[in-house]
Write a protein that holds these residues in place. Structure first.
Motif, PDB file in Angstrom:
ATOM      1  N   LEU A 366       0.969  -1.359   0.022  1.00 58.74           N
ATOM      2  CA  LEU A 366      -0.077   0.061  -0.055  1.00 58.74           C
ATOM      3  C   LEU A 366       0.673   1.325  -0.033  1.00 58.74           C
ATOM      4  CD1 LEU A 366      -2.620  -1.022   2.759  1.00 58.74           C
ATOM      5  CD2 LEU A 366      -2.703  -0.925   0.541  1.00 58.74           C
ATOM      6  N   ALA A 367       0.716   1.990  -0.893  1.00 53.95           N
ATOM      7  CA  ALA A 367       1.404   3.224  -1.035  1.00 53.95           C
ATOM      8  C   ALA A 367       0.441   4.518  -1.491  1.00 53.95           C
ATOM      9  CB  ALA A 367       2.434   3.459  -2.242  1.00 53.95           C
ATOM     10  N   SER A 368       0.759   5.609  -0.757  1.00 57.46           N
ATOM     11  CA  SER A 368      -0.215   6.763  -0.855  1.00 57.46           C
ATOM     12  C   SER A 368       0.951   7.857  -1.388  1.00 57.46           C
ATOM     13  CB  SER A 368      -0.713   7.392   0.331  1.00 57.46           C
ATOM     14  OG  SER A 368       0.177   7.699   1.272  1.00 57.46           O
ATOM     15  N   THR A 390       4.157   6.741  -7.043  1.00 59.61           N
ATOM     16  CA  THR A 390       3.348   5.979  -6.297  1.00 59.61           C
ATOM     17  C   THR A 390       2.966   4.708  -6.625  1.00 59.61           C
ATOM     18  OG1 THR A 390       2.353   8.207  -5.485  1.00 59.61           O
ATOM     19  CG2 THR A 390       1.191   6.070  -4.618  1.00 59.61           C
ATOM     20  N   VAL A 391       2.633   4.381  -7.784  1.00 61.25           N
ATOM     21  CA  VAL A 391       2.627   3.015  -8.437  1.00 61.25           C
ATOM     22  C   VAL A 391       3.542   1.936  -8.010  1.00 61.25           C
ATOM     23  CG1 VAL A 391       1.845   1.577 -10.478  1.00 61.25           C
ATOM     24  CG2 VAL A 391       0.735   3.792  -9.881  1.00 61.25           C
ATOM     25  N   ASN A 392       4.901   2.545  -8.643  1.00 56.80           N
ATOM     26  CA  ASN A 392       5.976   1.898  -8.364  1.00 56.80           C
ATOM     27  C   ASN A 392       6.462   1.340  -7.033  1.00 56.80           C
ATOM     28  OD1 ASN A 392       6.533   2.032 -11.113  1.00 56.80           O
ATOM     29  ND2 ASN A 392       7.661   4.007 -10.983  1.00 56.80           N
ATOM     30  N   ARG A 393       6.184   2.427  -5.992  1.00 57.16           N
ATOM     31  CA  ARG A 393       6.308   2.145  -4.862  1.00 57.16           C
ATOM     32  C   ARG A 393       5.290   1.242  -4.196  1.00 57.16           C
ATOM     33  NH1 ARG A 393       4.834   5.878  -0.677  1.00 57.16           N
ATOM     34  NH2 ARG A 393       4.285   7.544  -2.552  1.00 57.16           N
ATOM     35  N   ARG A 396       6.898  -2.200  -5.182  1.00 57.26           N
ATOM     36  CA  ARG A 396       8.234  -2.412  -4.403  1.00 57.26           C
ATOM     37  C   ARG A 396       7.826  -2.826  -2.973  1.00 57.26           C
ATOM     38  NH1 ARG A 396       9.134  -2.427  -8.798  1.00 57.26           N
ATOM     39  NH2 ARG A 396      10.963  -1.474  -9.816  1.00 57.26           N
ATOM     40  N   LEU A 397       6.858  -2.092  -2.322  1.00 58.08           N
ATOM     41  CA  LEU A 397       6.480  -2.635  -1.052  1.00 58.08           C
ATOM     42  C   LEU A 397       5.777  -4.097  -1.084  1.00 58.08           C
ATOM     43  CD1 LEU A 397       4.907   0.506   0.263  1.00 58.08           C
ATOM     44  CD2 LEU A 397       6.975  -0.090   0.968  1.00 58.08           C
ATOM     45  N   GLU A 398       4.953  -4.541  -2.000  1.00 59.78           N
ATOM     46  CA  GLU A 398       4.480  -5.655  -1.848  1.00 59.78           C
ATOM     47  C   GLU A 398       5.624  -6.668  -1.766  1.00 59.78           C
ATOM     48  OE1 GLU A 398       3.800  -9.430  -3.452  1.00 59.78           O
ATOM     49  OE2 GLU A 398       4.674  -7.975  -5.133  1.00 59.78           O
ATOM     50  N   THR A 399       6.660  -6.455  -2.984  1.00 57.30           N
ATOM     51  CA  THR A 399       7.991  -7.410  -3.155  1.00 57.30           C
ATOM     52  C   THR A 399       8.658  -7.522  -1.987  1.00 57.30           C
ATOM     53  OG1 THR A 399       7.951  -6.758  -5.493  1.00 57.30           O
ATOM     54  CG2 THR A 399       9.947  -7.827  -4.575  1.00 57.30           C
ATOM     55  N   GLN A 430      15.430   0.471   1.717  1.00 56.44           N
ATOM     56  CA  GLN A 430      15.683   1.096   0.149  1.00 56.44           C
ATOM     57  C   GLN A 430      14.764   0.227  -0.736  1.00 56.44           C
ATOM     58  OE1 GLN A 430      19.540   0.914  -0.630  1.00 56.44           O
ATOM     59  NE2 GLN A 430      19.860   3.004   0.099  1.00 56.44           N
ATOM     60  N   LEU A 431      13.707   0.902  -1.584  1.00 57.80           N
ATOM     61  CA  LEU A 431      13.082   0.186  -2.334  1.00 57.80           C
ATOM     62  C   LEU A 431      13.849   0.247  -3.575  1.00 57.80           C
ATOM     63  CD1 LEU A 431       9.697   1.808  -1.371  1.00 57.80           C
ATOM     64  CD2 LEU A 431      10.771  -0.273  -0.562  1.00 57.80           C
TER      65      LEU A 431
END
Length: 446
Positions: A366-368, A390-393, A396-399, A430-431
């Motif tokens: 989840l990224a805002s 935000t979409v890329n983040r 990356r958070l899910e990964t 780091q992402l």
């Protein structure tokens, strides 16, 4: 030009042509009924006046009246049946008009007298044709109206020519003396030799003008009919398209949200907005699919994604795309909403619970932040998409969740709204592909 346009209005719209044909048949029946009643009333009046005056009408007049009545009854019973023909309405109106012309030419002005037949044109006049032409309008055929006017003028001129052809002497208005007085006028007009050709020409012009105006009115009415029909078909088509689009969108968003998407085209115009991106993926899906029949894998996956899409919809999010064994959803675009972070976090929690019930382990990022959203594609096919950092983040958070052994991985913007779901700060990380270090918040099932 008028005929070409009128032809188009009945060939480009088959449904409209059928509806108009039914209306024409109904109107023609009404016109035939009216003319038959009018003939009956006129016949009763004519016979009554003749009997009261002691001068019954001539047998030829009886024959004409009876023939017109029978013709009307026959036509009324035939219209709309398999015996109906396109020329039938032209035939009955021609018969009516020519019968009237025959009365002027053949039926004596007064039975048993030697009154010159030319007095029939003086006693009555061309106005007897106007009701017939007016009744032709009921058929909704502008061609029939023009035809009636043309037949009336032709028959009127023929009857007049027939009457005057054997007159040894013919007087016209040109024979009026100069400085004529009232007696001169009466003498000329009442003379059995006065034919008044000029009057007949004026009368013919009046008939043609009237027929032309009425035909134009009928033509305009037909155009309005087709315009209204086209507008109604467009309205129905638009409604059907909206319902179809709503039905499709309804698989992923609530009905109220789908209606807003369909009705508000601006929602799909490229724009920038603050929102939340949710990226979900099934952990270990490759191991799950290994050794299983493809149909079983697809069925299980479809079942999960169907429930997942319903869950996103329940929280007023929108599924943008399915990513194999996962999905990408947005909150606050294309549908505006309050507190998208809280809605996205609640949705992520429900998605994880739903996955566990189906024996799947789910990771949700989840990224805002700012989102660029809108329709992209060709002129024939477009898709709504979101893009930006935000979409890329979120991806990356899910990964990152794999390394952190977490089910929900969120940034600070989402974590700050948490009041029901307790997130744990898991340090700064780091992402990949995104500069800097980011505070990461996680949640793990019990």
């Amino acid at each position: 030009m008028l005929m070409r346009i009128a032809h188009k209005d009945t060939t480009q719209n088959p449904d409209g042509s059928a509806a108009l044909k039914r209306a024409e048949q109904t109107g023609l029946r009404l016109a035939v009924l009216c003319r038959t009643l009018a003939i009956g009333v006129f016949a009763a009046w004519w016979i009554g006046v003749g009997l009261m005056a002691g001068t019954p009408i001539a047998p030829s007049a009886y024959a004409i009246l009876i023939g017109l009545t029978l013709l009307g009854a026959t036509t009324y019973s035939v219209v709309g049946t398999r015996y109906d023909q396109w020329w039938l309405k032209y035939a009955i109106y021609s018969a009516d008009i020519l019968a009237i012309c025959a009365v002027f030419a053949l039926v004596p002005v007064r039975s048993g007298s030697d009154i010159p037949q030319i007095y029939a044109f003086k006693a009555w006049g061309v106005h007897v044709f106007f009701p017939i032409i007016a009744m032709a309008c009921l058929s909704l055929s502008w061609r029939l109206v023009l035809w009636s006017g043309a037949v009336a003028v032709t028959g009127w001129a023929s009857a007049f020519t027939f009457v005057i052809q054997d007159m040894p002497r013919r007087l016209e208005w040109a024979d009026m003396p100069l400085n004529a007085d009232a007696n001169d006028y009466a003498t000329l007009f009442l003379s059995p030799d006065f034919v008044g050709t000029g009057n007949r020409i004026v009368e013919s012009g009046m008939v043609l003008t009237t027929a032309g105006i009425l035909a134009l009115a009928v033509y305009r009415a037909r155009r309005v009919f087709f315009a209204q029909l086209a507008a109604e078909e467009a309205r129905v088509g638009e409604q059907a398209a909206r319902e179809h689009a709503t039905g499709i969108l309804g698989k992923y968003v609530p009905e109220a949200v789908a209606l807003q998407l369909v009705n508000d085209t601006k929602a799909l115009v490229p724009h920038e907005v603050e929102g939340v991106v949710l990226v979900a993926d099934i952990a270990g899906f490759s191991d799950f699919a290994s050794g299983k029949p493809p149909t079983e894998v697809i069925d299980r996956l479809n079942t999960f994604l169907d429930h997942a899409a319903t869950c996103v919809s329940r929280h007023n999010g929108v599924v943008i795309l399915f990513t194999g064994d996962g999905l990408l959803a947005t909150f606050n675009t294309p549908i505006p909403m309050d507190e998208p972070e809280k809605a996205a976090l609640a949705c992520a929690h429900d998605l994880v619970a739903q996955a566990r019930r189906q024996n799947f382990a789910l990771r949700v990022g989840l990224a805002s932040g700012p989102l660029a959203a809108g329709s992209v594609g060709s002129s024939e096919r477009q898709a709504f998409t979101v893009y930006g950092e935000t979409v890329n983040r979120a991806a990356r958070l899910e990964t990152l969740g794999k390394d952190l052994n977490a089910a929900i991985i969120a940034d600070t913007g989402v974590a700050q709204t948490s009041d029901e779901i307790e997130l744990t700060l898991s340090g700064e990380h780091q992402l990949k592909g995104i500069p800097g270090s980011w505070p990461i918040w996680t949640w793990r099932p019990d």
